[in-house]
Scaffold this motif. Structure first.
Motif, PDB file in Angstrom:
ATOM      1  N   GLU A  71       0.879  -1.173  -0.103  1.00 21.05           N
ATOM      2  CA  GLU A  71      -0.379   0.279  -0.313  1.00 21.05           C
ATOM      3  C   GLU A  71       0.641   1.117   0.337  1.00 21.05           C
ATOM      4  O   GLU A  71       0.854   2.264  -0.493  1.00 21.05           O
ATOM      5  CB  GLU A  71      -1.114  -0.129   1.604  1.00 21.05           C
ATOM      6  N   LYS A  72       1.675   1.788   0.881  1.00 23.44           N
ATOM      7  CA  LYS A  72       2.774   2.434   1.264  1.00 23.44           C
ATOM      8  C   LYS A  72       3.537   2.743  -0.780  1.00 23.44           C
ATOM      9  O   LYS A  72       3.507   3.818  -0.968  1.00 23.44           O
ATOM     10  CB  LYS A  72       3.939   2.176   2.212  1.00 23.44           C
ATOM     11  N   LYS A 116       1.046   4.005  -2.861  1.00 19.60           N
ATOM     12  CA  LYS A 116       1.030   5.150  -2.573  1.00 19.60           C
ATOM     13  C   LYS A 116       2.252   6.165  -2.962  1.00 19.60           C
ATOM     14  O   LYS A 116       2.015   7.278  -3.885  1.00 19.60           O
ATOM     15  CB  LYS A 116       0.670   5.994  -1.360  1.00 19.60           C
ATOM     16  N   ARG A 129       2.673   6.150  -7.000  1.00 25.14           N
ATOM     17  CA  ARG A 129       1.143   7.140  -7.882  1.00 25.14           C
ATOM     18  C   ARG A 129       1.873   8.558  -7.310  1.00 25.14           C
ATOM     19  O   ARG A 129       1.574   9.068  -8.171  1.00 25.14           O
ATOM     20  CB  ARG A 129       0.145   6.874  -6.667  1.00 25.14           C
TER      21      ARG A 129
END
Length: 466
Positions: A234-235, A238, A241
């Motif tokens: 998830e990190k 992010k 992105r």
């Protein structure tokens, strides 16, 4: 389906431990229960031999005139014991010649292959065991076969219950081992299945599917590893992105001053071609301003990048926040006076903090510069500082209009600007400030208040009062 290497390794380790455990159990049985049972069996065998000798002696003495080889009742008795004991029985003279036997043919074993076991209870009784066939027991006891003539009674027990028990116990252990091995097979698969899922998830993410998450619901260390893996993914998603968005924003921000510089360049060429030097200086000044804007933007990006990768370590020192903020306000006085802003301060606090003075100066400078820039003329700025639960809390409030929830949530993101501030600034100042504050183990947030827009900063303080 081909089993994984980890699965095979776990399975083989289990099987090896199982084999060692069963060998230890079998050895313990032989040393303890096996020996006890063996002693009982030998006692039982001894009793059989002694009973047979008594009956043989009685038969021989009942017909002393007859030679044992011609004594039919003795022969029948020998056959009776052979069937009853399930053994081979024979009577031999002192020189070893067979007198009567219960079986046809020659003797069934070679004496050279037999080892002697002394009988502590009956010195006259000799017990032998076959060296290659541990199950074969052979007993010899003296018998009087004629007047003043001694012989011996020989009995071979080829079916030994004690050794049969050992065999049954060994087979039972082997059966238990097989059952446990089958259970281990299932358990090993249950252990390796989540790891295989995690491996498959890793490969999917490596191929670019950053939205994928590992689905492992176990509450053990493998489950913790999967949750940590998902958190890392998830990190990572992010960050990637954010990097893509950052590239897009940087391209957009750089394009505007570059376009203006290109226009100024064309205008300069036009002025030179027409020998019109009246607007030359104005166009040069415009180009200089755009170059300075590009320089500030690149400097801000470099600062933000260094904070992201934590390239520079903090130079920690004791810092007086009151003096730092007053110094920045003095530098901003021209802008404050030009907009006729009313500044109220409440900075009476004696708890210094430990931090990097240059970095914190940059952070508070960004906040105060934005405050002066976006506070409307004749507006109000309120700066407070107080000590709360081992933290120095600084609040900066101005009479700027209330922001939406979306703006409050995204205001610290790189290049984000509200509708009211979209035409000015790069949108990097508050992002840099947030990273500096967090690097000092502090926190920063924004909210609407009755007095206007408020920014709250908390930094760990040194409590001089202990």
């Amino acid at each position: 389906m081909k089993p994984s290497k980890l699965y095979l390794k776990i399975f083989l380790y289990f099987v090896m431990i199982l084999i060692v455990t069963e060998l230890l159990i079998f050895g313990l049985f032989i040393v303890t229960a096996g020996r006890i049972f063996q002693a009982r069996f030998e006692h039982y065998t001894r009793a059989k031999v002694l009973v047979a000798r008594e009956f043989v002696n009685e038969k021989i003495q009942s017909e002393p005139e007859r030679h044992p080889a011609e004594n039919e009742s003795l022969k029948n008795l020998i056959l009776f014991f052979s069937k009853t004991y399930d053994a081979k029985v024979w009577l031999a003279s002192a020189d070893g010649t067979t007198v009567v036997k219960s079986f046809p043919g020659s003797l069934p074993i070679e004496i050279s292959k037999i080892t002697l076991q002394e009988d502590a209870h009956r010195p006259d009784l000799k017990n032998y065991r076959h060296l290659k066939k541990d199950w074969m027991s052979y007993s010899v006891i003296p018998v009087q076969i004629g007047k003043d003539q001694m012989g011996s009674l020989h009995i071979i027990f080829e079916t030994a219950e004690a050794d049969h028990i050992k065999a049954v116990f060994a087979i039972g252990l082997a059966a238990i081992g097989l059952i446990v091995a089958l259970l281990v097979y299932s358990v090993s698969r249950r252990i390796t299945a989540p790891i295989k899922k995690l491996k498959d998830s890793t490969l999917l993410i490596a191929k670019g599917d950053l939205s994928h998450r590992a689905v492992v619901k176990s509450r053990d260390e493998i489950g913790d590893l999967s949750r940590s893996f998902n958190f890392m993914t998830e990190k990572l998603e992010k960050m990637i992105r954010g990097s893509r968005e950052l590239i897009a924003h940087v391209s957009h921000e750089i394009r505007s001053p570059l376009a203006r510089i290109r226009v100024s360049e064309e205008l300069l060429k036009d002025c030179i071609e027409r020998s019109d030097y009246t607007d030359l200086k104005r166009h040069l000044n415009t180009m200089e301003q755009d170059i300075e804007e590009l320089d500030r933007l690149i400097e801000s990006l470099l600062t933000l990048s260094k904070l992201d990768i934590q390239e520079t370590a903090l130079k920690l020192d004791s810092i007086d926040l009151t003096a730092l903020i007053n110094d920045l306000l003095n530098r901003l006085k021209p802008g404050i006076n030009r907009k006729n802003l009313k500044v109220q301060t409440s900075l009476s606090i004696d708890q210094p903090i430990v931090g990097d003075k240059a970095a914190l100066k940059t952070a508070f400078s960004n906040i105060l510069e934005n405050t002066v820039k976006f506070t409307p003329e004749n507006g109000q700025v309120i700066i407070k500082m107080y000590f709360q639960e081992k933290f120095s809390v600084i609040t900066v409030t101005n009479s700027f209009g209330a922001l939406s929830e979306k703006d409050l949530f995204q205001i610290f993101e790189p290049f984000y600007r509200t509708e009211q501030t979209r035409t000015t600034g790069s949108g990097l100042g508050l992002s840099i400030t947030k990273k500096i504050i967090e690097k000092h183990r502090g926190s920063i947030s924004a909210e609407n208040s009755p007095d206007g827009f408020k920014i709250l900063i908390s930094l760990p303080a040194i409590d001089l009062k202990g």
